[in-house]
Write a protein that holds these residues in place. Structure first.
Motif, PDB file in Angstrom:
ATOM      1  N   LYS A 293       0.820  -1.202   0.000  1.00 58.94           N
ATOM      2  CA  LYS A 293       0.000   0.000   0.000  1.00 58.94           C
ATOM      3  C   LYS A 293       0.861   1.263   0.000  1.00 58.94           C
ATOM      4  N   SER A 294       1.961   1.238   0.724  1.00 59.87           N
ATOM      5  CA  SER A 294       2.833   2.408   0.777  1.00 59.87           C
ATOM      6  C   SER A 294       3.432   2.717  -0.591  1.00 59.87           C
ATOM      7  N   GLU A 295       3.806   1.691  -1.327  1.00 62.29           N
ATOM      8  CA  GLU A 295       4.371   1.898  -2.663  1.00 62.29           C
ATOM      9  C   GLU A 295       3.347   2.548  -3.589  1.00 62.29           C
ATOM     10  N   LEU A 296       2.111   2.091  -3.532  1.00 59.10           N
ATOM     11  CA  LEU A 296       1.064   2.666  -4.375  1.00 59.10           C
ATOM     12  C   LEU A 296       0.752   4.098  -3.956  1.00 59.10           C
ATOM     13  N   GLU A 297       0.743   4.373  -2.659  1.00 57.57           N
ATOM     14  CA  GLU A 297       0.480   5.734  -2.180  1.00 57.57           C
ATOM     15  C   GLU A 297       1.548   6.707  -2.664  1.00 57.57           C
ATOM     16  N   LYS A 298       2.799   6.279  -2.650  1.00 58.56           N
ATOM     17  CA  LYS A 298       3.884   7.144  -3.118  1.00 58.56           C
ATOM     18  C   LYS A 298       3.746   7.441  -4.606  1.00 58.56           C
ATOM     19  N   ARG A 299       3.375   6.435  -5.374  1.00 52.11           N
ATOM     20  CA  ARG A 299       3.233   6.634  -6.824  1.00 52.11           C
ATOM     21  C   ARG A 299       2.074   7.584  -7.134  1.00 52.11           C
ATOM     22  N   ILE A 300       0.989   7.475  -6.390  1.00 56.05           N
ATOM     23  CA  ILE A 300      -0.144   8.375  -6.619  1.00 56.05           C
ATOM     24  C   ILE A 300       0.213   9.796  -6.212  1.00 56.05           C
ATOM     25  N   ALA A 301       0.941   9.942  -5.099  1.00 56.72           N
ATOM     26  CA  ALA A 301       1.298  11.272  -4.610  1.00 56.72           C
ATOM     27  C   ALA A 301       2.165  12.029  -5.610  1.00 56.72           C
ATOM     28  N   VAL A 302       3.003  11.325  -6.340  1.00 56.95           N
ATOM     29  CA  VAL A 302       3.900  11.975  -7.300  1.00 56.95           C
ATOM     30  C   VAL A 302       3.112  12.673  -8.403  1.00 56.95           C
ATOM     31  N   ILE A 303       2.013  12.078  -8.840  1.00 58.60           N
ATOM     32  CA  ILE A 303       1.231  12.640  -9.948  1.00 58.60           C
ATOM     33  C   ILE A 303      -0.155  13.073  -9.478  1.00 58.60           C
ATOM     34  N   LEU A 304      -0.263  13.513  -8.228  1.00 61.24           N
ATOM     35  CA  LEU A 304      -1.566  13.863  -7.671  1.00 61.24           C
ATOM     36  C   LEU A 304      -2.190  15.064  -8.380  1.00 61.24           C
ATOM     37  N   GLU A 305      -1.392  15.894  -9.021  1.00 62.34           N
ATOM     38  CA  GLU A 305      -1.950  17.056  -9.721  1.00 62.34           C
ATOM     39  C   GLU A 305      -2.861  16.645 -10.873  1.00 62.34           C
ATOM     40  N   HIS A 306      -2.735  15.410 -11.335  1.00 59.89           N
ATOM     41  CA  HIS A 306      -3.589  14.911 -12.416  1.00 59.89           C
ATOM     42  C   HIS A 306      -4.800  14.148 -11.889  1.00 59.89           C
ATOM     43  N   SER A 335      -0.826  14.423   1.924  1.00 61.54           N
ATOM     44  CA  SER A 335       0.271  14.912   2.751  1.00 61.54           C
ATOM     45  C   SER A 335       1.611  14.765   2.032  1.00 61.54           C
ATOM     46  N   ALA A 336       1.817  13.628   1.364  1.00 65.82           N
ATOM     47  CA  ALA A 336       3.076  13.419   0.637  1.00 65.82           C
ATOM     48  C   ALA A 336       3.217  14.410  -0.512  1.00 65.82           C
ATOM     49  N   PHE A 337       2.116  14.691  -1.205  1.00 64.38           N
ATOM     50  CA  PHE A 337       2.174  15.661  -2.296  1.00 64.38           C
ATOM     51  C   PHE A 337       2.489  17.055  -1.769  1.00 64.38           C
ATOM     52  N   VAL A 338       1.873  17.454  -0.664  1.00 65.50           N
ATOM     53  CA  VAL A 338       2.122  18.781  -0.089  1.00 65.50           C
ATOM     54  C   VAL A 338       3.578  18.901   0.343  1.00 65.50           C
ATOM     55  N   GLU A 339       4.117  17.861   0.946  1.00 65.73           N
ATOM     56  CA  GLU A 339       5.522  17.889   1.360  1.00 65.73           C
ATOM     57  C   GLU A 339       6.443  18.008   0.152  1.00 65.73           C
ATOM     58  N   SER A 357       2.367  26.671  -6.275  1.00 64.06           N
ATOM     59  CA  SER A 357       2.416  26.257  -7.671  1.00 64.06           C
ATOM     60  C   SER A 357       1.020  26.043  -8.224  1.00 64.06           C
ATOM     61  N   THR A 358       0.966  25.981  -9.545  1.00 60.86           N
ATOM     62  CA  THR A 358      -0.306  25.688 -10.214  1.00 60.86           C
ATOM     63  C   THR A 358      -0.806  24.308  -9.840  1.00 60.86           C
ATOM     64  N   ALA A 359       0.120  23.367  -9.709  1.00 60.23           N
ATOM     65  CA  ALA A 359      -0.268  22.007  -9.309  1.00 60.23           C
ATOM     66  C   ALA A 359      -0.911  22.009  -7.929  1.00 60.23           C
ATOM     67  N   MET A 360      -0.365  22.828  -7.012  1.00 56.28           N
ATOM     68  CA  MET A 360      -0.933  22.887  -5.667  1.00 56.28           C
ATOM     69  C   MET A 360      -2.330  23.492  -5.695  1.00 56.28           C
ATOM     70  N   ASN A 361      -2.527  24.521  -6.515  1.00 57.78           N
ATOM     71  CA  ASN A 361      -3.857  25.122  -6.642  1.00 57.78           C
ATOM     72  C   ASN A 361      -4.860  24.114  -7.194  1.00 57.78           C
ATOM     73  N   ARG A 362      -4.422  23.339  -8.169  1.00 57.03           N
ATOM     74  CA  ARG A 362      -5.314  22.356  -8.774  1.00 57.03           C
ATOM     75  C   ARG A 362      -5.690  21.271  -7.775  1.00 57.03           C
ATOM     76  N   VAL A 363      -4.700  20.802  -7.018  1.00 55.47           N
ATOM     77  CA  VAL A 363      -4.965  19.775  -6.013  1.00 55.47           C
ATOM     78  C   VAL A 363      -5.882  20.314  -4.915  1.00 55.47           C
ATOM     79  N   ALA A 364      -5.684  21.559  -4.518  1.00 57.10           N
ATOM     80  CA  ALA A 364      -6.535  22.159  -3.479  1.00 57.10           C
ATOM     81  C   ALA A 364      -7.990  22.195  -3.933  1.00 57.10           C
ATOM     82  N   LYS A 365      -8.213  22.572  -5.165  1.00 53.88           N
ATOM     83  CA  LYS A 365      -9.582  22.617  -5.683  1.00 53.88           C
ATOM     84  C   LYS A 365     -10.189  21.216  -5.739  1.00 53.88           C
TER      85      LYS A 365
END
Length: 583
Positions: A293-306, A335-339, A357-365
């Motif tokens: 589960k941790s491996e999958l969470e890390k992979r999702i966090a990397v591209i969370l802006e999408h 949390s991983a994406f924000v960090e 960043s624009t990615a952070m704004n998109r994730v926040a929305k």
């Protein structure tokens, strides 16, 4: 049950065919070969002519006339032994990509090799492998699939490795230079393999320089076929057969999922985020290992802006869509994406608070919209709701309208919250960061705490007095208005405190006056009017002094009138005369 019936039917048919070519011999049979539950009545001399293993069993036997031989361990079982026996009798049979590996292993087991007799069964099967089976991708994969039940002998004979080499080479060629449509047909061919053999093919493709997207395409197709009910079927209908907590089916699926995750290439952004979310949801449902589960969470966090709201909802709900999963994985991903964004901001600009960043704004929305989708569920506690909302910094939200919508839905779905609990829910929102329309709605929203409603009303009144239109989005004006509002709120609080103290003092004086009324009356009567001469001056009372003091204060110096030109200094050397005083 149906499988055993079919096996018995095939076995009876095999025995019938065997009888046709064995009993046609004029010489009676003299040995019975036992293979599992099947018995074959054959001739020793016909078998010994081709099989060195059977010859040794007859020669080394302690019985003077061996009439029964047990070959239950032969690879492929009765059907393959029947074909090997036919070969000994010179009867024609068909060699295919489905049985060639089993025939090759049976030939090795029976020692029907070229060393014992020229043109033996081992040589025939080797010729078929080289000239027919391993000349195409489909043939190599089918042979490799048949080797799953022939291990470890198929590996010892190098059949597995030869199939892997051919399959990986031709798959790479198809990925780079498609020869047929659809272009990913080869991934469907590979998906019939067992996970262990499939992993070996993937490893061989990587060694041959296959692109990451090529490997990812094969893994996605394999996963959707191997875990169809979990990954592809989103309706939850496939889960009805998995009611037991630890069923055998679920255990096998868990092992398969963990093996698939272990095969994912190291490049984090190689897979679509929806596919990764489906894998993580399956891992949560199957109670996979924490490392998986941790491996999958890390992979999702990397591209969370999408990510989309639907992707996050895939992670949040059970397959029937009725209950919420533990939202711990969603929290870890955000949390991983924000960090990560914080690290990038500090590295690039050196100032975290001013960089968003624009990615952070998109994730926040997306996170705010996601909260609005899950807010209506009763099992969502305030701590979980606030925990997810607070992961995104307030500076990442241009406006808090989506967050306000989520809060309103939560309050509507949880009508039994008291004032303090409602304030806790609203604490994640900045009322001054709402749009004009949202503030109008909030000012009329009876579900909101009184404090939030007052903020919304006072902010609009302040803007109207300042001449700022409701559609003005200028950042400097908004900041100045916010500062003005905070200063006025502080002043209002001071005035309230002063008014409270004044009321207390007034009550105190009134009480003293009541208690001393009789004494004051007697004293006045005794002194008479002689004490008040025509030139005497009236002494100032306490309330007249307080009135003069309050008159010097201007608690609304930031109000509707412009008083900025008036000097904020009071000259007490010459106090103004008042015609009336408070009595």
């Amino acid at each position: 049950m149906a499988a055993s019936v079919n096996d018995n039917r095939r076995l009876s048919l095999a025995m019938e065919r065997t009888g046709q070519w064995v009993f046609s011999q004029e010489i009676p049979t003299d040995v019975v070969v036992v293979v599992g539950e099947a018995n074959f009545s054959l001739h020793k001399f016909m078998l010994v002519a081709k099989s060195n293993h059977i010859r040794k069993l007859i020669v080394d036997s302690n019985e003077p006339d061996l009439t029964r031989i047990n070959l239950s361990n032969i690879p492929g079982g009765p059907e393959i032994f029947e074909k090997a026996a036919k070969f000994c009798y010179g009867v024609n049979f068909e060699i295919t990509v489905h049985n060639v590996a089993a025939l090759r292993c049976a030939a090795e087991y029976l020692q029907m090799t070229e060393k014992y007799r020229a043109g033996n069964l081992a040589g025939r099967t080797e010729d078929f492998l080289t000239q027919v089976a391993l000349t195409s991708l489909s043939g190599a994969i089918v042979v490799l699939k048949s080797c799953e039940d022939l291990l470890p002998m198929a590996e010892d004979l190098k059949i597995v490795q030869r199939c892997i080499d051919v399959a990986s080479t031709k798959a790479c060629n198809e990925a780079n230079f498609p020869s047929r449509s659809p272009t990913n047909w080869w991934t469907e061919e590979l998906s019939i393999l067992d996970i262990e053999l499939f992993g070996k093919v993937m490893t061989a493709m990587k060694q041959r320089g296959a692109k990451v997207l090529t490997i990812a395409s094969a893994l996605i197709t394999y996963t959707e076929r191997a875990l169809r009910d979990l990954v592809r079927d989103q309706s939850g209908n496939g889960m009805k057969s998995l009611d037991l907590e630890e069923s055998d089916v679920r255990a096998r699926q868990r092992e398969l999922l963990e093996s698939i995750v272990a095969l994912l290439p190291s490049e984090k952004a190689a897979f679509p985020i929806n596919f990764l979310c489906c894998l993580l949801r399956s891992a949560i449902f199957l109670k996979a290992s924490n490392s998986c589960k941790s491996e999958l969470e890390k992979r999702i966090a990397v591209i969370l802006e999408h990510v989309t709201v639907d992707d996050l909802l895939v992670l949040s709900f059970t397959y029937d869509g009725e209950r919420l999963f533990d939202l711990d994985s969603v929290r870890k991903i955000i949390s991983a994406f924000v960090e990560k964004e914080k690290s990038v901001a500090v590295f690039n600009a050196g100032n975290l608070r001013d960089t968003c960043s624009t990615a952070m704004n998109r994730v926040a929305k997306t996170v705010d919209a996601y909260l609005g989708e899950i807010a209506a569920y009763g099992e969502l506690t305030i701590s979980k709701f606030n925990g997810i909302a607070n992961l995104v910094s307030k500076g990442a939200r241009r406006v808090d309208d989506d967050l306000y919508r989520a809060i309103d839905i939560y309050l509507k779905a949880h009508p039994n919250l008291d004032e303090i609990e409602r304030e806790k829910v609203c604490s994640v929102m900045d009322p001054l960061n709402l749009s004009y329309e949202a503030r109008v709605h909030a000012s009329q929203n009876k579900r909101l705490p009184v404090q939030i409603v007052l903020h919304a009303l006072y902010y609009d009144q302040l803007k109207l007095r300042s001449g700022v239109g409701p559609d003005d989005r200028d950042a400097k004006e908004a900041s100045a208005a916010k500062s003005q509002l905070q200063a006025d709120v502080s002043l209002v609080r001071e005035n309230e405190a002063l008014r409270t103290e004044l009321m207390k003092m007034k009550l105190y004086i009134t009480d003293i006056q009541k208690n001393g009324h009789a004494t004051a009356t007697a004293t006045t009567a005794a002194t008479g009017t002689s004490s008040r001469g025509p030139g005497s001056t009236r002494r100032p009372t306490f309330f007249s002094s307080v009135s003069k003091t309050l008159g010097k204060l201007n608690p609304f110096k930031h109000g509707s009138k412009d008083t900025s030109h008036i000097e904020d200094v009071v000259d007490i050397s010459k106090p103004r005369r008042r015609r009336f005083s408070i009595s």
